[in-house]
Design a protein around this motif. Structure first.
Motif, short mmCIF file in Angstrom:
data_model
loop_
_atom_site.label_atom_id
_atom_site.label_comp_id
_atom_site.label_asym_id
_atom_site.label_seq_id
_atom_site.Cartn_x
_atom_site.Cartn_y
_atom_site.Cartn_z
N GLU A 1 12.81 -2.49 -0.64
CA GLU A 1 11.51 -2.92 0.90
C GLU A 1 12.34 -2.43 2.15
O GLU A 1 11.65 -1.94 3.11
CB GLU A 1 11.29 -4.30 0.77
CG GLU A 1 10.42 -5.04 2.01
CD GLU A 1 10.32 -6.40 1.87
OE1 GLU A 1 9.85 -6.92 3.01
OE2 GLU A 1 10.45 -6.83 0.93
N ARG A 2 13.53 -2.78 1.97
CA ARG A 2 14.27 -2.34 3.46
C ARG A 2 14.44 -0.81 3.24
O ARG A 2 14.24 -0.38 4.75
CB ARG A 2 15.66 -2.89 3.14
CG ARG A 2 16.69 -2.49 4.57
CD ARG A 2 18.08 -3.00 4.34
NE ARG A 2 19.08 -2.28 5.35
CZ ARG A 2 18.98 -2.81 6.62
NH1 ARG A 2 18.38 -3.77 6.97
NH2 ARG A 2 20.01 -2.11 7.33
N ARG B 1 11.19 0.23 4.89
CA ARG B 1 10.80 -0.11 6.49
C ARG B 1 11.57 0.91 7.24
O ARG B 1 11.02 1.24 8.35
CB ARG B 1 11.04 -1.59 6.37
CG ARG B 1 10.05 -2.50 5.52
CD ARG B 1 8.61 -2.43 6.15
NE ARG B 1 7.69 -2.99 5.42
CZ ARG B 1 6.88 -2.52 4.55
NH1 ARG B 1 6.93 -1.29 4.22
NH2 ARG B 1 6.15 -3.21 3.63
N GLY C 1 3.40 -3.45 -0.98
CA GLY C 1 4.02 -3.15 0.16
C GLY C 1 5.32 -3.96 0.47
O GLY C 1 6.51 -3.55 1.30
N ILE C 2 5.46 -5.15 -0.09
CA ILE C 2 6.92 -5.82 0.10
C ILE C 2 7.13 -6.26 -1.22
O ILE C 2 6.60 -6.33 -2.08
CB ILE C 2 6.50 -7.15 0.92
CG1 ILE C 2 5.33 -8.03 0.29
CG2 ILE C 2 5.96 -6.72 2.37
CD1 ILE C 2 5.12 -9.37 1.36
N ALA C 3 8.40 -6.98 -1.26
CA ALA C 3 9.20 -7.24 -2.45
C ALA C 3 8.35 -8.44 -3.09
O ALA C 3 8.24 -8.46 -4.65
CB ALA C 3 10.62 -7.75 -2.17
N GLU D 1 5.14 -9.16 -3.41
CA GLU D 1 3.96 -8.61 -3.94
C GLU D 1 4.24 -8.12 -5.52
O GLU D 1 3.55 -7.65 -6.23
CB GLU D 1 3.26 -7.60 -3.06
CG GLU D 1 2.66 -8.10 -1.94
CD GLU D 1 1.98 -7.12 -0.85
OE1 GLU D 1 1.36 -7.36 -0.01
OE2 GLU D 1 2.17 -5.69 -1.33
N SER E 1 14.29 -6.32 -2.65
CA SER E 1 14.67 -6.39 -1.50
C SER E 1 15.30 -5.19 -0.78
O SER E 1 14.90 -4.76 0.40
CB SER E 1 15.73 -7.57 -1.23
OG SER E 1 15.11 -8.63 -1.70
N ARG F 1 4.44 2.54 -0.26
CA ARG F 1 4.50 1.27 -1.40
C ARG F 1 5.62 1.42 -2.20
O ARG F 1 6.37 2.46 -2.00
CB ARG F 1 3.26 1.69 -2.21
CG ARG F 1 1.79 2.04 -1.68
CD ARG F 1 1.38 0.78 -0.90
NE ARG F 1 0.83 -0.01 -1.96
CZ ARG F 1 0.32 -1.42 -1.84
NH1 ARG F 1 0.32 -1.78 -0.56
NH2 ARG F 1 -0.16 -2.05 -2.69
#
Length: 591
Positions: free
Chosen positions: A349-350, A353, A317-319, A321, A346, A298
């Protein structure tokens, strides 16, 4: 000066005749300035009366094929007229073409393309086929001006047309490669071919285009009509054969009608040079700190007021959100702040991942050096064991509290534990634990013997504090007291930051547990000197004695572990139901 016949070898004449024959047989050379200039230079250097018969016949045959010059030079990979001049050792400007290179200022708009030659007559569009694009750009010829890709049926086509119209030498556009709906879903190739055939309607929508939104909003009707009138679109949709595409480009060069009339765009778009602000203006709504929690996969976004008080925590979980609720809840009031937050989310998030490390960057005018940059706090361990630097002006919110260096969050429980354990050690040093012998109870001699046999009591002969502490297994009690109060400190801190009553109650409970163990725990478990010791010895024997104090520590650890898990679950549920730690404290305590 004329070249005399005696200096021309038969081999040189034969080579020149062969090269002129190739040029005479190629229609693209008939209107090319290279052949015109070469014949003029040969005729001037070698007069007719001294010219060998076979050479004179080749020159006359080439003269018979000449038509009006349409282009100075196509820049062919093999240019026959200059080779004939070289063989005859004739000087002159046979090939006025420039080298294969991109012309400064063209194309005017950026994109996914490779410029090969400005004066070439053809452009190639490979649509979504990047591999075909790479193959074609690796085989430059004098026939191709530019090779590029195309992904959309609106903005992409607009960019292609504007770049093509900016070069009047481009008279052909070869559309090739797969126009796959599965790859993009916009059918840009079919839309481009439909534009060339049918034009646009009153709404600037491409007639008979099957793409999703084939509307050209950034082109004038004059630009579209000029493109259709001056550029021939060659339909090779689905063709991915490099050699066949290049042969088509060569055929286009043969039919090159010459440069088109330049097109002057009706609306110019200004290009600005980017710059950084001289100083940042604080966002009155506060600033953000971004964390990457790899354990739960997260991203956590903490919002602080400008006085340094934690206001809201958002996780996702992503930008998208995270910045969506930040915008909707009014946590951002400046556009530069929003741009900064989008960039950092961003990056986070990268990092989540890919597994890369993430350190929150500074605002643009602060720089990115951390932690040595003045005003940048020292790195602190996040929930994901990353290190995050909070710069002095995170998104331009430069508060006094943000300038101070923070200690790592794990320092609080460690410090409390060490303080309590040390206090327990010193207490037992000044006030040693009573043994069964000094209890004076009936049967104490037997109990004392059993106690010493199990090595759970401090021997009377042990004079050092450490010896009595270790021999009496009192370190287990120090672990219990230290863990309980360390947990209480952490829970109180979470109550102060999150305003969760569950954390406050657990903090009070942890202090109470520590007190219970200190006052009655040892009594109930039968530590040496306890009246309960005789009961346990009669039931379990002396083997029970070494387990008494470890059992206290075990019960402490289990109870604290369960309390921590319950508190974390309560936090997540309360934040989800109440909308944040600061929105409604009454709600936090009711949930």
């Amino acid at each position: 000066m004329s070249t005399s016949l005696k200096v021309l070898s038969r081999a040189a004449v034969a080579d020149a005749v062969a090269q002129l024959g190739e040029a005479t047989a190629a229609p693209k050379c008939w209107s090319c300035g290279c052949l015109h200039s070469s014949l003029d230079a040969i005729e001037q250097a070698i007069p007719a009366e001294t010219r060998p018969a076979e050479l004179d016949a080749a020159v006359c045959a080439a003269r018979g094929r000449l038509v009006e010059v349409k282009y100075e030079c196509l820049g062919c990979e093999v240019c026959w007229p200059p080779l004939a001049m070289n063989a005859l050792n004739v000087d002159g400007e046979a090939c006025p073409a420039d080298d294969v290179h991109a012309r400064p200022g063209w194309p005017p708009l950026p994109g996914s393309y490779a410029v090969l030659r400005y004066r070439a007559p053809a452009a190639i569009c490979t649509l979504t086929n990047v591999e075909l694009f790479e193959q074609l750009r690796g085989r430059p010829t004098g026939d191709v001006a530019i090779v590029g890709t195309l992904y959309t049926e609106n903005l992409g086509i607009e960019r292609v047309i504007q770049n093509v119209l900016a070069n009047p030498h481009i008279r052909f556009l070869i559309v090739c490669g797969a126009d796959s709906r599965q790859a993009i879903g916009h059918l840009p190739g079919q839309s481009l071919v439909a534009l060339a055939r049918n034009g646009v309607d009153d709404r600037m929508r491409i007639i008979e285009a099957r793409g999703r939104r084939p509307v050209l909003k950034n082109l004038s009707r004059d630009a579209v009509e000029h493109f259709r009138r001056t550029v021939e679109v060659v339909d090779l949709l689905g063709n991915e054969q490099v050699d066949e595409i290049l042969r088509q480009a060569e055929r286009c060069a043969v039919h090159y009608p010459g440069p088109a009339e330049p097109f002057a765009p009706g609306r110019a778009v200004n290009t600005l040079t980017g710059y950084l602000p001289e100083r940042m203006v604080s966002d009155p709504n506060g600033y953000f700190v971004v964390y990457v929690d790899r354990g739960r996969e997260r991203i956590l976004l903490e919002h602080y007021r400008n006085d340094g008080l934690l206001d809201v925590v958002v996780e996702g979980g992503i930008a998208a959100e995270l910045y969506t609720p930040a915008v909707e809840r009014g946590l951002i009031s400046r556009l530069d702040h929003a741009a900064y937050l989008g960039r950092e989310l961003s990056r986070a998030e990268r990092a989540l991942r890919t597994g890369e490390g993430y350190v929150q960057d500074a605002a643009p005018e602060v720089g990115t050096t951390c932690p040595s940059t003045p005003g940048c706090c020292a790195p602190r361990a996040t929930r994901a064991e990353d290190t995050t630097c909070r710069p002095a002006a995170i998104s331009a919110a430069d508060s006094g509290r943000g300038r101070r260096r923070r200690l790592p969050r794990w320092m609080l429980p460690i410090a409390v534990f060490a303080l309590v354990a040390t206090a327990h050690y010193l207490w037992l040093g000044f006030f040693p634990e009573n043994t069964a012998t000094s209890a004076g109870a009936a049967g104490t001699e037997c109990i004392d013997a059993a106690c010493r046999e199990a090595e759970t009591c401090a021997p009377a002969t042990t004079s050092s504090w450490a010896g009595r502490y270790i021999a009496g297994q009192n370190y287990w009690l120090g672990l219990s007291y230290g863990s309980s109060l360390a947990f209480a400190a952490v829970a109180l801190r979470r109550y102060r930051e999150w305003r969760l009553c569950s954390a406050r109650n657990l903090a009070i409970g942890s202090v109470s547990i520590s007190g219970v163990f200190a006052v009655v725990g040892c009594y109930l478990l039968g530590c040496c000197g306890s009246p309960m010791l005789g009961v346990y010895l009669s039931l379990f024997g002396a083997t029970f004695l070494p387990l008494a104090k470890p059992l206290v520590a075990l019960l402490t650890v289990l109870s604290l572990g369960g309390a921590w898990g319950w508190m974390r679950r309560r936090e997540r549920r309360v934040l989800a139901e109440c909308g944040g730690p600061e929105t409604d404290p009454a709600c936090h305590c009711k949930k």
